[in-house]
Scaffold this active site. Structure first.
Site, PDB file in Angstrom:
ATOM      1  CG  ASP A   1      -2.402   0.502   7.704  1.00 47.49           C
ATOM      2  OD1 ASP A   1      -2.515   1.499   8.440  1.00 47.49           O
ATOM      3  OD2 ASP A   1      -1.530  -0.369   7.874  1.00 47.49           O
TER       4      ASP A   1
ATOM      5  CG  ASP B   1      -1.288   7.061  11.651  1.00 43.98           C
ATOM      6  OD1 ASP B   1      -0.178   6.767  11.185  1.00 43.98           O
ATOM      7  OD2 ASP B   1      -2.258   6.276  11.658  1.00 43.98           O
TER       8      ASP B   1
ATOM      9  CB  CYS C   1      -2.243   1.624  12.924  1.00 41.58           C
ATOM     10  SG  CYS C   1      -0.978   2.907  12.896  1.00 41.58           S
TER      11      CYS C   1
ATOM     12  CG  ASP D   1      -1.232   2.258   2.282  1.00 40.00           C
ATOM     13  OD1 ASP D   1      -1.564   1.666   1.237  1.00 40.00           O
ATOM     14  OD2 ASP D   1      -0.358   1.835   3.068  1.00 40.00           O
TER      15      ASP D   1
ATOM     16  CG  HIS E   1       0.568   4.648   6.968  1.00 41.75           C
ATOM     17  ND1 HIS E   1       0.525   3.408   7.563  1.00 41.75           N
ATOM     18  CD2 HIS E   1       0.297   4.440   5.642  1.00 41.75           C
ATOM     19  CE1 HIS E   1       0.256   2.490   6.643  1.00 41.75           C
ATOM     20  NE2 HIS E   1       0.116   3.099   5.472  1.00 41.75           N
TER      21      HIS E   1
END
Length: 391
Positions: A135, A266, A376, A215, A264
């Site tokens: 992150d 992913d 992560c 991020d 995010h």
């Protein structure tokens, strides 16, 4: 350095396959994509983590029910230890064991006390955790880029990594930090209305464009092509900073995530190998993609297997407390074939096998309340490869 990888035999014993290539001249930090052979990785820590204090800026990125519960225990150490510390640490230790058994060097940040209160001239906050370095940092080539994050409780999270990154810097790595955002109240859209089911291009985000924020986990690296999702933590100004900083050697492409809690990349778009990526069919509109992806093999992820009960128990009776339910696609590629993935996601594991990959199952559900899973929890430091174009 001579790389070695471990492979499983039919009787589950292991044998070593040595790579005789000479990598002594390779930079200590060297990572251009998500699939080159992984040689060194940073894995986060959960020690001294606390439940994040409730603040409006988190509302756009975590489940609403969990956000509401933070008024009760936000800012406190994670309890009971039996559920929220011991089980998660056990899974994290096994994950590290798998990485090392597969020939990957594992590095760790320092343990810091996230429960200490800190303040700037504008606001005060406690910390959160150092569980998810992905992150906070973006590695491009031999450069570590610190993310100017929009959550105040992550403002000093980078301090856990300072000594380690200083070591990389001393060995020749670049280490860059964008302008540190003040995170004024004016950055947050307090009239924010989160989409109920699906985000459209017209929907706004919980942050605006008054400061440069992003991020690192909103970016996915595919050589000269970098993909990014604008989200509740990453704005256009942050994307433009990365684009200008990287210069003409890279192309930064924006993907529209339809995730109502967009945060995010992913759980939306996961590169697996050259010209091949795993996509979330609910979050990514395949009819509205950058032209560079038209020639890619986009593998549609199966729905996640919902796991109830278990050690999380009680109010946390599913594994979505701090994460999207789509963490089933959040794996870590060790090379173009091997992928570490959640052991409970049998449908996803079967899909990986059907597509020709080599899944390595690992239990990690108790780690997910710390904010993520395998991708992560890691930061690629060195992959054996060079800058290439895959378009």
């Amino acid at each position: 350095m001579n790389a070695a990888r471990y492979v499983y035999t039919e009787d589950k014993s292991r044998k070593v396959e040595k790579d005789s290539s000479d990598h002594k001249s390779a930079p200590v930090v060297n990572s251009y994509n998500e699939w080159d052979p992984l040689e060194e990785v940073v894995v986060g820590r959960i020690e001294e983590s606390i439940w994040p204090q409730q603040h409006f800026y988190m509302k756009g990125g975590i489940p609403s029910d969990f956000y509401n519960l933070l008024i009760l225990f936000g800012g406190k150490k994670r309890r009971p230890k039996k559920y929220f510390v011991e089980q998660a640490q056990k899974e994290l230790d096994e994950f590290i064991h798998i990485l090392e058994a597969e020939g990957v060097k594992v590095r760790r940040p320092e343990v810091i006390d996230h429960g200490k209160k800190y303040k700037t001239p504008i606001w005060s906050s406690k910390g959160h955790t150092a569980a998810c370095p992905r992150d906070c940092f973006l590695v491009i080539g031999n450069e570590i880029i610190e993310a100017p994050m929009s959550w105040r409780n992550r403002y000093f999270e980078r301090h856990a990594y300072y000594s380690l990154f200083k070591e990389y810097f001393d060995q020749g790595a670049k280490w860059t930090s964008p302008p540190k955002p003040p995170l004024r109240d004016s950055l947050y859209n307090y009239d924010y209305a989160n989409p109920v089911e699906e985000r459209s291009e017209e929907d706004g985000f919980i942050i605006n464009e008054s400061e440069i924020v992003f991020d690192a986990a909103d970016f996915a690296r595919c050589g000269k092509d970098i993909f990014v999702t604008k989200s509740n933590a990453t704005n256009d100004a942050g994307i433009e900073w990365v684009r200008r900083h990287l210069g003409d050697d890279y192309n930064v492409h924006v993907l529209l995530s339809r995730d109502p809690k967009a945060l995010h990349i992913d759980t939306t778009f996961v590169p697996l190998a050259p010209g091949k990526a795993l996509i979330n069919p609910y979050y990514l509109d395949t009819k509205n993609l950058p032209s560079v992806l038209k020639s890619w093999d986009l593998l549609v992820a199966p729905d996640p297997d919902i796991v109830k009960g278990g050690t999380l128990g009680g109010i946390f009776n599913e594994y979505t407390a701090m994460t999207s339910m789509w963490i089933n696609i959040n794996g870590l590629m060790l090379d173009e074939k091997r992928v570490i993935c959640e052991a409970s996601q049998v449908t996803m594991i079967k899909a990986f096998k059907d597509w020709g990959f080599e899944p390595i199952p690992c239990k990690f559900l108790n780690f997910s309340p710390y904010g993520g899973t395998f991708h992560c929890a890691t930061l690629d430091v060195r992959r054996r490869g060079t800058l290439e174009s895959y378009s």
